[in-house]
Design an enzyme around this catalytic site. Structure first.
Site, PDB file in Angstrom:
ATOM      1  N   HIS A 212     -35.597  35.089  -4.968  1.00 31.94           N
ATOM      2  CA  HIS A 212     -35.632  34.450  -6.287  1.00 31.94           C
ATOM      3  C   HIS A 212     -36.537  33.217  -6.277  1.00 31.94           C
ATOM      4  O   HIS A 212     -37.468  33.109  -7.083  1.00 31.94           O
ATOM      5  CB  HIS A 212     -34.211  34.072  -6.716  1.00 31.94           C
ATOM      6  N   GLU A 213     -36.271  32.293  -5.366  1.00 32.23           N
ATOM      7  CA  GLU A 213     -37.056  31.048  -5.370  1.00 32.23           C
ATOM      8  C   GLU A 213     -38.516  31.329  -5.024  1.00 32.23           C
ATOM      9  O   GLU A 213     -39.423  30.711  -5.588  1.00 32.23           O
ATOM     10  CB  GLU A 213     -36.447  30.014  -4.422  1.00 32.23           C
TER      11      GLU A 213
ATOM     12  N   TYR B 112     -31.255  34.027 -17.641  1.00 31.70           N
ATOM     13  CA  TYR B 112     -31.376  34.776 -16.392  1.00 31.70           C
ATOM     14  C   TYR B 112     -31.167  36.278 -16.611  1.00 31.70           C
ATOM     15  O   TYR B 112     -32.059  37.091 -16.374  1.00 31.70           O
ATOM     16  CB  TYR B 112     -30.335  34.287 -15.376  1.00 31.70           C
TER      17      TYR B 112
ATOM     18  N   HIS C  69     -40.435  32.530  -8.019  1.00 27.01           N
ATOM     19  CA  HIS C  69     -40.854  31.455  -8.921  1.00 27.01           C
ATOM     20  C   HIS C  69     -42.277  30.977  -8.615  1.00 27.01           C
ATOM     21  O   HIS C  69     -42.897  30.314  -9.449  1.00 27.01           O
ATOM     22  CB  HIS C  69     -39.903  30.260  -8.819  1.00 27.01           C
TER      23      HIS C  69
ATOM     24  N   ARG D 147     -21.960  23.321  -4.428  1.00 24.62           N
ATOM     25  CA  ARG D 147     -22.750  24.148  -5.330  1.00 24.62           C
ATOM     26  C   ARG D 147     -21.987  24.401  -6.628  1.00 24.62           C
ATOM     27  O   ARG D 147     -20.889  24.978  -6.631  1.00 24.62           O
ATOM     28  CB  ARG D 147     -23.074  25.470  -4.628  1.00 24.62           C
TER      29      ARG D 147
ATOM     30  N   GLY E  62     -27.965  26.716  -5.977  1.00 26.48           N
ATOM     31  CA  GLY E  62     -28.200  27.708  -4.942  1.00 26.48           C
ATOM     32  C   GLY E  62     -29.550  27.422  -4.319  1.00 26.48           C
ATOM     33  O   GLY E  62     -29.689  27.231  -3.113  1.00 26.48           O
ATOM     34  N   GLY E  63     -30.547  27.359  -5.178  1.00 29.95           N
ATOM     35  CA  GLY E  63     -31.888  27.079  -4.700  1.00 29.95           C
ATOM     36  C   GLY E  63     -32.717  26.427  -5.784  1.00 29.95           C
ATOM     37  O   GLY E  63     -32.367  26.487  -6.965  1.00 29.95           O
ATOM     38  N   MET E  64     -33.796  25.782  -5.357  1.00 30.90           N
ATOM     39  CA  MET E  64     -34.734  25.177  -6.302  1.00 30.90           C
ATOM     40  C   MET E  64     -36.140  25.476  -5.797  1.00 30.90           C
ATOM     41  O   MET E  64     -36.477  25.200  -4.652  1.00 30.90           O
ATOM     42  CB  MET E  64     -34.487  23.664  -6.405  1.00 30.90           C
ATOM     43  N   GLU E  65     -36.948  26.001  -6.720  1.00 31.34           N
ATOM     44  CA  GLU E  65     -38.246  26.581  -6.370  1.00 31.34           C
ATOM     45  C   GLU E  65     -39.362  25.558  -6.175  1.00 31.34           C
ATOM     46  O   GLU E  65     -40.476  25.771  -6.647  1.00 31.34           O
ATOM     47  CB  GLU E  65     -38.634  27.585  -7.460  1.00 31.34           C
ATOM     48  N   ASN E  66     -39.089  24.441  -5.519  1.00 28.41           N
ATOM     49  CA  ASN E  66     -40.146  23.464  -5.343  1.00 28.41           C
ATOM     50  C   ASN E  66     -41.327  24.121  -4.619  1.00 28.41           C
ATOM     51  O   ASN E  66     -41.133  24.819  -3.630  1.00 28.41           O
ATOM     52  CB  ASN E  66     -39.593  22.258  -4.597  1.00 28.41           C
TER      53      ASN E  66
END
Ligand code: BES
Ligand code: ZN
Length: 577
Positions: A272-273, A360, A276, A532, A245-249
């Site tokens: 959410h991201e 989670y 992070h 996904r 879904g997403g990645m918190e880079n």
């Protein structure tokens, strides 16, 4: 004393012909080496060309590779060595990079590449100390073909006069899994002074509209948990094959295009991201067994931000869906499973296996339980101080519990007596006192399900439903449903025509679980256009579980597999490959 790197410089050519990166990385060590000391970095499938300190080469040795960790690269240092430069190239099948042909992008004109580092995948394109316990700052140069734009989760230091060269600087120390790059036909749209979005030209305006609340989310998070410490916050919308879904880079969240629903209904992913940036990126899980410190905290922060911006009803709806996902996961794991403790136990398994609903949603419930017992004011202050005190550090579960007892439990012994951290962290399943979300909207959805089963027409009641209500509805319908009920739902409630990726996933799964006929084309279209994991896995699982869909599952998988990311292939190959 082991020797660590505190700063990385790397310079890489992104070779779209060969699907490899080639170049070098220089590790700056925290101190000068003693003679014969060893510096160890992780690699997976890298070809090392030379290792030097200054102009002198250094001896090195590649450990025997294993499928979980790849191989350690052990470098023999000399007295006074401070900078170690590794010249290398990656291989086309590097797990941490996905190379896409033009046909696999949204725009179809240029190829694309992106990295996905979490958990231990960056070692497949960057020899580094690939362990969340270590952090380093970095300077990077990426060289790409003419006409392409490279981006990184870092500060842009590119100069307009240098064509095909992009330079990035990361001033805050980050664990290796947060180093991230992408390159392709990318455009930028600013959303506020410090937020904006990168995407392919044909989606960038949609994305800027969808994510318009990002600045408000940042302000809400800062209000609760203290200043955002990373400068800019931008989003990058990836091509459809992005497995997450997403990645918190840091500074640049990577996001699935399936979040572009056209009605801003799925933006809790942004909350959410973004969250992070405090939980995970600022205070980082020391090991992947402590993954709930990253994700459970982040889900808690996410829901607080959603509540602040969209109201309590919305955050309670999402918490309630989270609870139903958790319940399904607990059922899959079976009562008493070691894997339902918050504290993980990878012991010989790949770190990606720490991913489940447990860190989670059980993590979220534990924090919410603390909040409800100590009160919001105290709990918010506690969390804010926690992020501040441990900024740019790692945390493990045991130290967190000590901190919790000292900084929160000591303030209210009555509340402390009601909470047993061990029952949450070092025990399976869900403690009976776990909080329950209260959604009035979902109570009416449940009433609709009852009326539907009695044969009533519920169409008018569903007119104003948001995507969360649809998802809850579909998850809670009994199954299998009659063919006639399914067609009625598909037509009169418009479910066959809904394009929202979350709703569509639940709907197709329900159709498969009920053995509905005539859904080959919708399945082909959905599974062939979405990458996904969270959407693919439940549908393929449902198809696999029913004899009449097995052949189709295999056929669609064979067609779509080249688009899927290696993480998704690894999971699906077991049954369908
Ligand atoms: N950090 C995770 C993604 C991740 C987890 C990557 C484990 C590799 C291993 C990210 O923040 C995340 O949780 N993404 C979710 C979406 C979110 C809204 C719950 C996802 O991708 O589904
Ligand atoms: Zn997350």
């Amino acid at each position: 004393m082991a020797l660590n790197a505190t700063h990385l410089r790397f310079d890489l050519v992104l070779d779209f012909g060969e699907h490899i990166v080639r170049g070098w990385v220089e590790h700056e060590l925290e101190r000068a080496a003693k003679d014969d000391e060893t510096f160890v970095v992780q690699t997976r499938g890298l070809d090392i060309e030379a290792i030097r300190s200054g102009h002198d080469s250094r001896e090195f040795e590649m450990a025997e590779p294993n499928p979980i960790d790849g191989s350690d690269l052990r470098i023999r240092l000399r007295q006074g060595d401070r900078h170690i430069k590794i010249e290398y190239r990656s291989r086309p099948d590097a797990w941490g990079l996905q190379w896409l042909s033009p046909g696999q992008t949204a725009g179809g004109k240029q190829p694309f590449v992106y990295s996905q580092g979490e958990t231990n995948h960056n070692r497949s394109w960057l020899p580094c100390q690939d362990d969340p316990a270590f952090r380093a700052t970095f300077d990077a140069t990426l060289r790409v073909p003419a006409g392409m734009r490279a981006v990184m989760a870092a500060e842009d230091r590119s100069s307009a006069t240098e064509e095909r060269v992009f330079r990035y600087h990361m001033p805050q120390p980050v664990p290796a899994y947060l180093i991230a790059l992408a390159a392709g036909d990318l455009r930028f749209r600013p959303m506020s002074e410090r937020t904006g979005v990168w995407a392919e030209p044909n989606v960038v305006d949609l994305a800027a509209w969808e994510f318009a609340d990002t600045e408000a989310m940042m302000q809400a998070t800062e209000e609760l948990y203290g200043p955002y410490r990373w400068g800019r916050y931008d989003l990058l919308v990836l091509p459809p094959s992005f497995p997450l879904g997403g990645m918190e880079n840091p500074r640049l969240t990577f996001a699935t295009p399936t979040v572009l629903a056209g009605d801003r209904s799925l933006v809790s992913l942004v909350a959410h991201e973004l969250a992070h940036s405090w939980s995970g990126n600022l205070v980082t899980n020391a090991t992947w067994d402590d993954f709930w410190l990253n994700e459970g905290f982040t889900v808690y922060l996410e829901r607080r931000v959603i509540e602040a911006i969209f109201g309590r009803e919305r955050s309670e709806m999402e918490a309630s869906i989270g609870r139903s996902r958790l319940q399904a996961e607990l059922a899959r794991l079976g009562e008493g499973s070691r894997d339902s403790w918050l504290k993980g136990k990878l012991a010989g398994r790949a770190p990606d296996d720490s991913f489940s609903e447990i860190p989670y949603e059980k993590g979220y419930l534990f924090l919410r339980h603390l909040e409800e017992n100590f009160g919001r004011k105290r709990f918010d202050e506690f969390l804010r101080a926690y992020f501040d005190r441990h900024a740019f550090e790692t945390m493990d579960t045991e130290r967190f519990v000590v901190y919790l007892r000292e900084e929160l439990f000591s303030l209210d012994t009555g509340a402390a007596a009601r909470i047993d951290p061990d029952a949450w962290i070092y025990a399976p399943d869900l403690p009976p006192e776990a909080p329950r979300a209260q959604s009035t909207a979902f109570a009416s959805v449940e009433a609709c399900i009852v009326r539907l089963r009695e044969g009533a027409d519920i169409a008018s009641a569903t007119n104003a439903w948001c995507s969360q209500e649809w998802v809850f509805f579909l998850r809670h319908l009994p199954r299998p449903l009659e063919a006639s009920t399914l067609s009625a739902l598909g037509e009169t409630l418009g479910l066959d025509a809904k394009t929202n990726a979350d709703i569509r996933c639940e709907w197709l799964r329900l159709c498969v679980e009920s053995g509905r006929g005539g859904i080959e084309e919708p399945l082909r279209a959905y599974l062939g256009s979405v990458g996904r994991k969270r959407f693919l896995q439940p549908i393929y699982d449902a198809m696999w579980a029913r004899e009449e869909f097995r052949f189709l599952a295999r056929e669609i998988y064979a067609m779509a597999r080249p688009m899927y990311h290696v993480f998704v292939r690894k999971i699906l190959d077991e049954k369908l490959g």
